[in-house]
Design a protein around this motif. Sequence first.
Motif, PDB file in Angstrom:
ATOM      1  N   PHE A 186       0.836  -1.198   0.000  1.00 27.32           N
ATOM      2  CA  PHE A 186       0.000   0.000   0.000  1.00 27.32           C
ATOM      3  C   PHE A 186       0.877   1.256   0.000  1.00 27.32           C
ATOM      4  N   ASP A 187       0.283   2.359  -0.438  1.00 23.93           N
ATOM      5  CA  ASP A 187       0.988   3.639  -0.455  1.00 23.93           C
ATOM      6  C   ASP A 187       0.727   4.418   0.833  1.00 23.93           C
ATOM      7  N   GLY A 188       1.053   3.790   1.973  1.00 32.96           N
ATOM      8  CA  GLY A 188       0.876   4.445   3.255  1.00 32.96           C
ATOM      9  C   GLY A 188      -0.442   4.134   3.945  1.00 32.96           C
ATOM     10  N   LYS A 189      -1.271   3.268   3.362  1.00 33.11           N
ATOM     11  CA  LYS A 189      -2.590   2.971   3.928  1.00 33.11           C
ATOM     12  C   LYS A 189      -2.712   1.542   4.465  1.00 33.11           C
ATOM     13  N   THR A 190      -1.577   0.894   4.731  1.00 28.41           N
ATOM     14  CA  THR A 190      -1.622  -0.488   5.213  1.00 28.41           C
ATOM     15  C   THR A 190      -2.383  -0.594   6.529  1.00 28.41           C
ATOM     16  N   GLU A 191      -2.078   0.287   7.481  1.00 34.16           N
ATOM     17  CA  GLU A 191      -2.741   0.206   8.787  1.00 34.16           C
ATOM     18  C   GLU A 191      -4.250   0.412   8.645  1.00 34.16           C
ATOM     19  N   GLU A 192      -4.634   1.415   7.882  1.00 30.60           N
ATOM     20  CA  GLU A 192      -6.064   1.672   7.667  1.00 30.60           C
ATOM     21  C   GLU A 192      -6.739   0.462   7.035  1.00 30.60           C
ATOM     22  N   ALA A 193      -6.105  -0.125   6.013  1.00 30.69           N
ATOM     23  CA  ALA A 193      -6.687  -1.265   5.314  1.00 30.69           C
ATOM     24  C   ALA A 193      -6.801  -2.482   6.223  1.00 30.69           C
ATOM     25  N   PHE A 194      -5.740  -2.763   6.998  1.00 33.38           N
ATOM     26  CA  PHE A 194      -5.752  -3.969   7.822  1.00 33.38           C
ATOM     27  C   PHE A 194      -6.663  -3.842   9.042  1.00 33.38           C
ATOM     28  N   LEU A 195      -6.840  -2.660   9.552  1.00 28.07           N
ATOM     29  CA  LEU A 195      -7.839  -2.470  10.615  1.00 28.07           C
ATOM     30  C   LEU A 195      -9.245  -2.694  10.063  1.00 28.07           C
ATOM     31  N   PHE A 196      -9.447  -2.284   8.813  1.00 27.03           N
ATOM     32  CA  PHE A 196     -10.726  -2.546   8.148  1.00 27.03           C
ATOM     33  C   PHE A 196     -10.940  -4.043   7.950  1.00 27.03           C
ATOM     34  N   TYR A 197      -9.907  -4.753   7.426  1.00 28.88           N
ATOM     35  CA  TYR A 197     -10.030  -6.199   7.226  1.00 28.88           C
ATOM     36  C   TYR A 197     -10.236  -6.922   8.563  1.00 28.88           C
TER      37      TYR A 197
END
Length: 321
Positions: A186-197
């Motif tokens: 991700f382009d800096g959004k890994t934490e946001e994406a994985f909290l969503f998942y």
Amino acid sequence: MKSTLLFDFTVNKKKNSVNVKREFNSDLELVWEAWTNPEILDQWWAPKPYKNKTKTMDFREGGMWLYSMISPKDEMHWCKADYKKIEHQKSYSYIDNFCDENGNVSEKFPNSFWTNIFSENAETTIVNITIQYESLEALEKVIEVGFKEGFTMAMQNLDQYLESKFKLRQQNKISSKARVCSYLNFDGKTEEAFLFYKKVFKTEFIGKGIQRFGDIPASSEHPPIAEEIKKMILHVELPITGNHILMGTDAPKEMGFTLTKGNNMHLCIEPETREEADRLFNELSVDGNVTMPMADMFFGAYFGEFSDKYGINWMINFQNK
């Protein structure tokens, strides 16, 4: 893993040349690939804060690498390498020139002749580089504008790229049982994406949880991590449906990563045996594009990476016992 790596930079004004000896904590096969694969070269060749972008590359005798170094103000400085002699995993030589975007050589700048010799030594690889200039004036001009400092940063970029991508993978595998994972960039959004998942699948992070670039131990072998990158995600693992594992990492542009749709996801297979790793790699990569051949890595794994003939990205990662 060797803690102190050889780095020798010598200027010979009598011969109008520079000689660099640089050691890497990797096997010969991987280091050769890093120097000859344009996708990997674009990750480390340009000294920060510049970026490297390949336009075309034909790595063969008589072929050419045409690329640009892009400044923070998006100014493009074009260069090309005309390959003269190549001995696979042993050496290659080329003429280096400044040019325009079509490869037309600029007469304002002198060219240089590079010879890169690769040798394997136990668990490390040494690249011996000789750069021959047309005149003493040309050599002195290159040194004056900071070639040593810039080239040193490029070497550190390669060290840091390898470490940030691979070093902690061994620590995160909690079992020797075979598994299949999807590796997401991700382009800096890994934490946001994985909290969503995590919320959707109602599962918990495994391994060491969320690890950040700031968790990489300080080392004299690579430059400090920039403050704006420290909070980004280096590695995270999350089981989803059927115990399938999602792995993720940020690919910060500040570290030279170029993230595009198509290279932002890999299927990662972790087989139980080395033989099965070879079988999967050899059969899946037929007619595909191998970016990293299977090889023993300094981080303790037997690893390879490729895109298959349908354009799907794969990683084969066997953890040595």
